[in-house]
Design an enzyme around this catalytic site. Structure first.
Site, PDB file in Angstrom:
ATOM      1  N   ARG A  33      27.484  -4.684  14.676  1.00 49.62           N
ATOM      2  CA  ARG A  33      28.059  -3.526  16.204  1.00 49.62           C
ATOM      3  C   ARG A  33      28.684  -4.183  17.131  1.00 49.62           C
ATOM      4  O   ARG A  33      27.827  -4.691  17.821  1.00 49.62           O
ATOM      5  CB  ARG A  33      26.765  -2.156  16.203  1.00 49.62           C
ATOM      6  N   CYS A  48      19.471  -8.411  21.989  1.00 51.30           N
ATOM      7  CA  CYS A  48      20.780  -9.923  21.060  1.00 51.30           C
ATOM      8  C   CYS A  48      19.626 -10.880  21.290  1.00 51.30           C
ATOM      9  O   CYS A  48      19.571 -11.641  22.470  1.00 51.30           O
ATOM     10  CB  CYS A  48      21.813  -9.713  22.661  1.00 51.30           C
ATOM     11  N   GLY A  49      19.501 -11.702  20.513  1.00 54.84           N
ATOM     12  CA  GLY A  49      18.340 -12.794  19.974  1.00 54.84           C
ATOM     13  C   GLY A  49      19.467 -14.085  20.843  1.00 54.84           C
ATOM     14  O   GLY A  49      18.329 -14.722  21.237  1.00 54.84           O
ATOM     15  N   ASN A  50      20.237 -14.125  20.331  1.00 53.37           N
ATOM     16  CA  ASN A  50      21.183 -15.932  20.189  1.00 53.37           C
ATOM     17  C   ASN A  50      21.286 -15.631  22.464  1.00 53.37           C
ATOM     18  O   ASN A  50      20.950 -16.513  22.594  1.00 53.37           O
ATOM     19  CB  ASN A  50      22.625 -15.729  19.904  1.00 53.37           C
ATOM     20  N   ASN A  83      17.368  -3.558  17.923  1.00 51.49           N
ATOM     21  CA  ASN A  83      18.968  -2.842  17.612  1.00 51.49           C
ATOM     22  C   ASN A  83      18.580  -2.505  16.271  1.00 51.49           C
ATOM     23  O   ASN A  83      17.737  -3.361  15.674  1.00 51.49           O
ATOM     24  CB  ASN A  83      19.780  -3.803  18.332  1.00 51.49           C
ATOM     25  N   CYS A  86      24.183 -14.301  14.363  1.00 50.36           N
ATOM     26  CA  CYS A  86      23.295 -13.225  14.918  1.00 50.36           C
ATOM     27  C   CYS A  86      22.105 -13.244  15.317  1.00 50.36           C
ATOM     28  O   CYS A  86      21.295 -13.037  14.044  1.00 50.36           O
ATOM     29  CB  CYS A  86      23.494 -11.546  14.628  1.00 50.36           C
TER      30      CYS A  86
HETATM   31  N1  LIG Z   1      25.778  -6.417  17.951  1.00 52.20           N
HETATM   32  C1  LIG Z   1      24.099  -6.589  18.891  1.00 52.20           C
HETATM   33  C2  LIG Z   1      24.475  -6.364  19.847  1.00 52.20           C
HETATM   34  C3  LIG Z   1      24.105  -8.609  19.634  1.00 52.20           C
HETATM   35  C4  LIG Z   1      23.537  -9.299  18.853  1.00 52.20           C
HETATM   36  C5  LIG Z   1      23.309 -10.209  18.608  1.00 52.20           C
HETATM   37  N2  LIG Z   1      25.220 -10.584  19.570  1.00 52.20           N
HETATM   38  C6  LIG Z   1      22.310 -11.317  18.888  1.00 52.20           C
HETATM   39  O1  LIG Z   1      22.482 -12.406  18.964  1.00 52.20           O
HETATM   40  O2  LIG Z   1      21.480 -10.296  18.290  1.00 52.20           O
HETATM   41  C7  LIG Z   1      24.364  -4.739  18.924  1.00 52.20           C
HETATM   42  O3  LIG Z   1      25.628  -3.842  18.954  1.00 52.20           O
HETATM   43  O4  LIG Z   1      23.128  -4.628  18.419  1.00 52.20           O
END
Ligand SMILES: N[C@H](CCC[C@H](N)C(=O)O)C(=O)O
Length: 277
Positions: A201, A74-76, A149, A209
């Site tokens: 996802r 999760c980058g953020n 991811n 994201c």
């Molecule tokens: N929904 C993403 C995880 C959070 C990614 C997002 N919030 C970010 O900042 O990278 C997944 O299921 O791979």
């Protein structure tokens, strides 16, 4: 048992952070993660983040989507944790080791190296991930990238014209993606800038994201559409992405703390050790 939390966000992608590095908390499962993330009956967030001790890095970061699924990156949230930690840190995640470096300009994160193999995304069967021969209405000719991811990226003339709330879940759950997928729709606005919207996802439409920005930038670079340093403009704001010559992805952007609080563990099905009902 009372559990303290910190509410944080990165460009409006928001998190509940539980810091269990010094003091253990009851085991988080999918059900309790979803209960905490619920915006009506819980604290509310896109992702729940749990910090724990690590034998491989300064500490471990576990990431749970709002639907309770535990994920690799999760980058953020990595930037938010960098801010919370307050100094440079190497962080163990299911997707590998990442590192965060807070500065006056925000937080710079080394997100690792992208992977492009069909079985690394992963896809259900062998395909050219540079140009997948699949489509959903006006979303065609995507590229797939794993940045810890899984992401699929569609380049479109106008991100705002895409009914992502309808097409996002259809694509997320397609049988082509055995571990589901994050769905990115991007418009190239110059060789140095991309406009991006993301159906995440396990979380749905989010304001930003970080891994989506990384995957989309890498996908656009692989197709020769942008330079190796690019600004990705999300609904919540911009992120700076660089694909360094050594293959590492560098993401730089803001993070913020919103408030702190505490809750009773049993309220979310978190039972003190060994007393699960
Ligand atoms: N929904 C993403 C995880 C959070 C990614 C997002 N919030 C970010 O900042 O990278 C997944 O299921 O791979």
């Amino acid at each position: 048992m009372r559990i303290e939390f910190t509410k944080m966000h990165g460009l409006g992608n928001d998190f509940v952070v539980l810091d269990a590095r010094e003091r253990a908390i009851p085991e988080i499962d999918a059900e309790s993660a979803a209960a905490i993330a619920d915006r009506h009956t819980g604290i509310g967030c896109d992702q729940l983040v749990v910090l724990e001790p690590s034998s491989q890095a300064d500490f471990r970061m576990r990431i749970f989507n709002a639907d309770g699924s535990e994920v690799e990156a999760c980058g953020n949230a990595t930037r938010a944790i960098g801010l919370l930690h307050g100094e440079a840190a190497r962080i163990e995640t299911l997707g590998g080791i990442v590192s965060a470096q807070p500065s006056k300009d925000g937080v710079a994160v080394e997100m690792g190296k992208p992977r492009f193999g069909w079985n690394e995304i992963p896809l259900a069967y062998a395909m050219d991930t540079h140009s997948l021969p699949v489509g959903w209405e006006e979303l065609t000719d995507p590229i797939a990238v794993n940045v810890g991811n899984p992401h699929v990226i569609f380049f479109v003339p106008d991100t705002g014209a895409v009914d992502l709330a309808r097409l996002g879940p259809e694509i997320e759950h397609d049988q082509l993606f055995p571990e589901r997928i994050n769905v990115n729709v991007a418009t190239i606005t110059s060789r140095g800038s991309i406009r991006l919207r993301v159906w995440e996802r396990g979380a749905g439409l989010t304001r930003a994201c970080g891994t989506g920005a990384c995957a989309t930038a890498i996908g656009a670079m692989r197709r020769g559409l942008v330079d190796r340093k690019v600004i990705v403009k999300l609904p919540g704001g911009p992120l700076a992405i660089e694909w360094r010559e050594d293959g590492e992805i560098i993401m730089t952007g803001p993070a913020a703390e919103s408030f702190r609080g505490e809750f009773d563990a049993t309220a979310y099905g978190l039972f003190a050790f060994g007393t699960a009902g």
